[in-house]
Design a protein around this motif. Sequence first.
Motif, mmCIF file in Angstrom:
data_model
loop_
_atom_site.group_PDB
_atom_site.id
_atom_site.type_symbol
_atom_site.label_atom_id
_atom_site.label_comp_id
_atom_site.label_asym_id
_atom_site.label_seq_id
_atom_site.Cartn_x
_atom_site.Cartn_y
_atom_site.Cartn_z
ATOM 1 N N LEU B 103 0.827 -1.209 0.000
ATOM 2 C CA LEU B 103 0.000 0.000 0.000
ATOM 3 C C LEU B 103 0.854 1.248 0.000
ATOM 4 N N GLN B 108 -2.621 8.258 3.642
ATOM 5 C CA GLN B 108 -3.532 8.173 4.784
ATOM 6 C C GLN B 108 -3.111 7.065 5.737
ATOM 7 N N LEU B 109 -2.372 6.101 5.198
ATOM 8 C CA LEU B 109 -2.042 4.942 6.015
ATOM 9 C C LEU B 109 -0.622 4.993 6.565
ATOM 10 N N MET B 110 0.037 6.165 6.434
ATOM 11 C CA MET B 110 1.445 6.210 6.832
ATOM 12 C C MET B 110 1.642 5.865 8.310
ATOM 13 N N PHE B 113 1.395 2.316 8.688
ATOM 14 C CA PHE B 113 2.557 1.688 8.067
ATOM 15 C C PHE B 113 3.719 1.619 9.061
ATOM 16 N N ARG B 156 -2.777 -5.855 7.115
ATOM 17 C CA ARG B 156 -3.862 -4.968 6.726
ATOM 18 C C ARG B 156 -4.165 -4.022 7.882
ATOM 19 N N PRO B 157 -4.628 -2.815 7.560
ATOM 20 C CA PRO B 157 -4.921 -1.850 8.614
ATOM 21 C C PRO B 157 -5.916 -2.373 9.641
ATOM 22 N N SER B 160 -9.293 -7.900 8.404
ATOM 23 C CA SER B 160 -10.369 -8.026 7.424
ATOM 24 C C SER B 160 -10.840 -9.470 7.377
#
Lengths: 348, 257
Positions: B103, B108-110, B113, B156-157, B160
């Motif tokens: 990703l 937005q996901l830094m 990460f 995954r954030p 899921s």
Amino acid sequence: MESVTEKFFFRRFLYHINGKQIFIINLLILSILFCSSIAISYGSFGIPVIGLILGKTSEIQNIVFFEIRIPRVILSCIVGASLGISGASLQGLFRNPLADPGLIGVSAGAALGATTVIVIGSTFFPNLVLSNFLLPMAAIIGASAVIFMLYLLTKGFGYQGVTYMLLVGIAVNAIAGVAIGILTYISSDEELRSLTFWTMGSFGGVTWPLLIPAIVIILISIACLIPAARQLDLLQLGESEAYRLGIDVQKLKYRVIFASAATVGASVSLSGMIGFVGLIVPHLTRLIGGVNHNFLLPGSALLGASLMIVADLLARTLLQPAEIPVGLITSALGSPFFLWLIFRMNKY
Amino acid sequence: MSIKAESISITLGQRQILDNVSIEIPEGQIIGIVGPNGAGKSTLLNILSGDLESSSGSVFYDGKLLDEISIQQRAFTRSVMAQIQPLVFDFSVKEIIEMGWLLKGATQLMAEFDHAVKEISVACDVDSILERKFNKLSGGEQRRVHFARTLLQLWRPSESVRPRYLLLDEPTANLDLSFEVLLMNILRNRASKNYGILVILHDLNIAAKFCDKTAVLKNGKLLCFGCPKEVLTESLLSEVYGLPIKIDNHSNIITYY
């Protein structure tokens, strides 16, 4: 969430470089501006920059400035950028630190394409030869042909090792050399004059109508290469590993091959063969900032541009009023570096 | 939900590498593959991951034919750790681990990460060498770094519902005993989070202790597939490896002479 994250997968080409690298990129942009302003004002015909800004220059100074000096500085800038970025991309693609458009024969292929058009084309299509697109197209076709030949001979790149590719490059250079030699031999005096500069490289004689198509081709190619940065990073893990991380390796190869061939072809068609820039620049960029391609590709383009502007400035001012071919300067600086690189590789 | 291979056969040149092999990797289980060198273990893994195409038979990811799944989508579903080539350029350990982050660029996901890289580096005990150059590491350290990268690929954030699979080719090679156990414990932990895991192993004790099911391959044929206690019998192992092998059933230790 899953569908959202998967959408991001295709946007992952957005820049992710660290603070130090951003600083270096900015510094390189400043250095291009600095070098160009010097290169614009110095030369066998002095043009005071302040006078230009104030509009106090004579008509002849204006003509020299807009019709000769500016196109020449822009050309050296884009040729430097194009050789730098194509060297960096080819080294990444071949996973080979010695891949340089000059060493592996790509530039020679481009020169052969252009030479063929100059000598043979003038017999068959006398009106077409000087068309602004024919020469770059021929050079691009020549460059592509060489990269495809390398692709076939190294069984899809990389499997045969560094030495093998260089040996193939020597052979390709020799073949192109012979072909250019034959064409030179059968050429007329006028053709001979335009041929001489291919072998040594020069930014002289460029005009806007020749320059603009090349700028377009080179900018498109650079725009095509830079987004491939992360894919080239992943390719360093090996082809199968890159595939497992979701990279269509075959597509990536074609993209890098065509874009590099286009940018090298367009450069060579205007400036002739300029050696070692594609080799040195990416290595210098790695030394100052790091090896990841997100930084390396734009960094090499910017550093290549600065270095080439300086090299051209030296070429036309060192022995005034005579001009040294710029290819001689880059080779004189580049060949010791090449030797150093080989010795350094031997240590591992 | 599973990765399923049905009647896989493959011939390379004149040699039949795999002969009618069927295997299933369900979510939440560790499937071990054991067998002598040249049995076709890595080839089977390469076919399951999509690297190689089989001459006959098919592979399904969650009931969908592998050929119909895009290369990108595959990368999201399964992560593979295989034998690795040396690197030409001097990447740092951190850069190598980050290559598993599919990703990248999703700004937005830094924060997520950084969190993911940290968590995985600590779990794999590579957090102290993040800034070092990958090429300067020992063989065992390099494997651990690649293992961390393989785990990051499936991160995954949020947890899921989609199943994810790990396919590992001798992940414990070059690792010392403590890291071997550490790695297998991480795998157990992932299996409890519903990952489906296929792992090629040489150490039969590790296979017996950590795997839910074990497949024994020899000369491209799947000799048996099932719970390790039922599959790894003295007579079968002695036949497969051509060595007298004894199993101490009380402590479940396999000894070879």
